[in-house]
Design an enzyme around this catalytic site. Structure first.
Site, PDB file in Angstrom:
ATOM      1  N   LYS A   1     -28.054  78.458  -9.116  1.00  7.53           N
ATOM      2  CA  LYS A   1     -27.766  77.709 -10.216  1.00  7.53           C
ATOM      3  C   LYS A   1     -28.519  77.344 -11.272  1.00  7.53           C
ATOM      4  CE  LYS A   1     -29.275  73.669  -8.735  1.00  7.53           C
ATOM      5  NZ  LYS A   1     -30.298  72.753  -9.437  1.00  7.53           N
TER       6      LYS A   1
ATOM      7  N   TYR B   1     -43.092  60.483 -12.455  1.00  5.39           N
ATOM      8  CA  TYR B   1     -41.914  61.312 -12.192  1.00  5.39           C
ATOM      9  C   TYR B   1     -40.667  60.678 -12.081  1.00  5.39           C
ATOM     10  CZ  TYR B   1     -45.366  64.619 -10.759  1.00  5.39           C
ATOM     11  OH  TYR B   1     -46.699  65.712 -10.652  1.00  5.39           O
TER      12      TYR B   1
END
Length: 345
Positions: free
Chosen positions: A191, A49
């Site tokens: 967003k 990650y």
């Protein structure tokens, strides 16, 4: 120093753990995956990650009860689809004075609940007014490498927000406070929709003119929906609004932009999600926001166009043509008008 449990060992949860460890807090990073827990504790890395070393002050846990025992704060950083499950498991484990902070960005399709609302519903013993959200323009990669980053923490309980601010703020991670929980959550969630659109625009080969227009009109859509639900319009001009919008729409770090870019290049949604290998929150949020807009009778043409691309398999170029050929109208019908009406008296 404080004891803090971070629930969710993805890129963002790992990055926030690094910030907290830099501030000399004892950090307990929880994951439901035993192999990930073992790797973090043995190598001080979470390479799947995030490409950054993890400080000694962070220890990974598989057992949530053990991770949250006697902590001062719990930071929930899991995908929105996992919020309810994690919150149900957490209910009864967190003390009434524990500060619960979430840093997840999304809206639940179907119920149209924000993350704080989902947490509250699954944790009836914890006050909704005390929940804190952390949001703003903050790529995990840059945070992990201590590049200057600024975010906002918001809560209806100002003291809880200030406590969260104290936990996180340092020389590379600046934190502001707000009491507009609704506005900060809406800005952070919505967003991602516009970032998908920006990626599609780039994938189609369009230039800066198109993306600048998309970001600007996207801000108008976000503001229109958020204020219809009671958010402060000024929040959308802040870090979790225009700030987060800019960073997510213009950077290859953004998984929403990357997903949109692949869609613009002709990949199917299924192919894109399989290739990404990580959650793309914008996809779920498009579905939720489209439903929101219909129910609230709020005009959101960009969101509607993205819904057609994602879920009705409409050609992206056709959607762009559709947007460009909409009925003529004045520009000052959105955020500027809202601000004028609110503050002209």
């Amino acid at each position: 120093m404080a004891k803090v449990a971070v629930l969710g060992a993805g890129s963002w949860g790992t990055a926030l753990s690094i910030v907290l460890a830099d501030n000399k807090h004892e950090v307990r990073l929880w994951s439901h995956r035993p192999d990930q827990v073992q790797a973090i504790n043995e190598t001080s890395r979470n390479d799947r990650y995030l490409d950054a070393p993890i400080p000694d002050g962070v220890r990974a846990y598989e057992d949530m009860r053990e991770a949250v025992a006697d902590v001062d704060a719990i930071v929930i950083v899991v995908p929105t689809k996992a919020i309810r499950e994690v919150s149900r498991e957490l209910d009864g484990l967190a003390g009434p004075t524990t500060n619960i902070i979430h840093a997840s960005k999304g809206i639940e399709p179907g119920t149209l609940k924000r993350v704080s609302q989902m947490i509250s519903e699954e944790m009836p013993h914890y006050s909704y007014e005390d929940i804190v959200v952390l949001s703003g323009p903050s790529h995990a990669e840059e945070v992990a490498w201590r590049q200057p980053t600024t975010v906002t923490v918001a809560s209806l309980n100002e003291q809880k927000a200030k406590h969260a601010q104290d936990l996180f703020i340092n020389e590379s991670f600046r934190v502001y406070t707000s009491t507009d929980l609704l506005g900060i959550e809406f800005g952070g969630a919505l967003k991602n929709i516009i970032a998908l659109g920006a990626g599609i625009s780039d994938g189609l080969g369009y230039g800066d003119n198109a993306k600048a227009a998309l970001i600007t009109r996207g801000l108008a859509e976000i503001s229109r929906l958020g204020t219809s639900m009671g958010a402060n319009p000024l929040s959308f001009l802040g870090l979790s609004g225009v700030g987060d919008l800019i960073v997510t729409c213009t950077s290859t770090h953004s998984r929403n932009w990357r997903a949109g870019n692949l869609l613009g290049k002709g990949r199917s949604l299924e192919e894109v999600l399989n290739q990404m290998g990580m959650v793309v929150e914008g996809v779920r949020t498009v579905k939720a926001a489209h439903q929101f807009a219909l129910e609230q009778k709020v005009e959101m043409p960009i969101t509607s166009g993205l819904y057609q691309i994602l879920f009705e398999e409409k050609n992206p170029k056709e959607v762009v043509e559709q947007l460009m050929n909409r009925t003529k109208r004045e520009e000052m019908d959105d955020l500027a008008k809202l601000l004028t009406e609110r503050y002209s008296h």
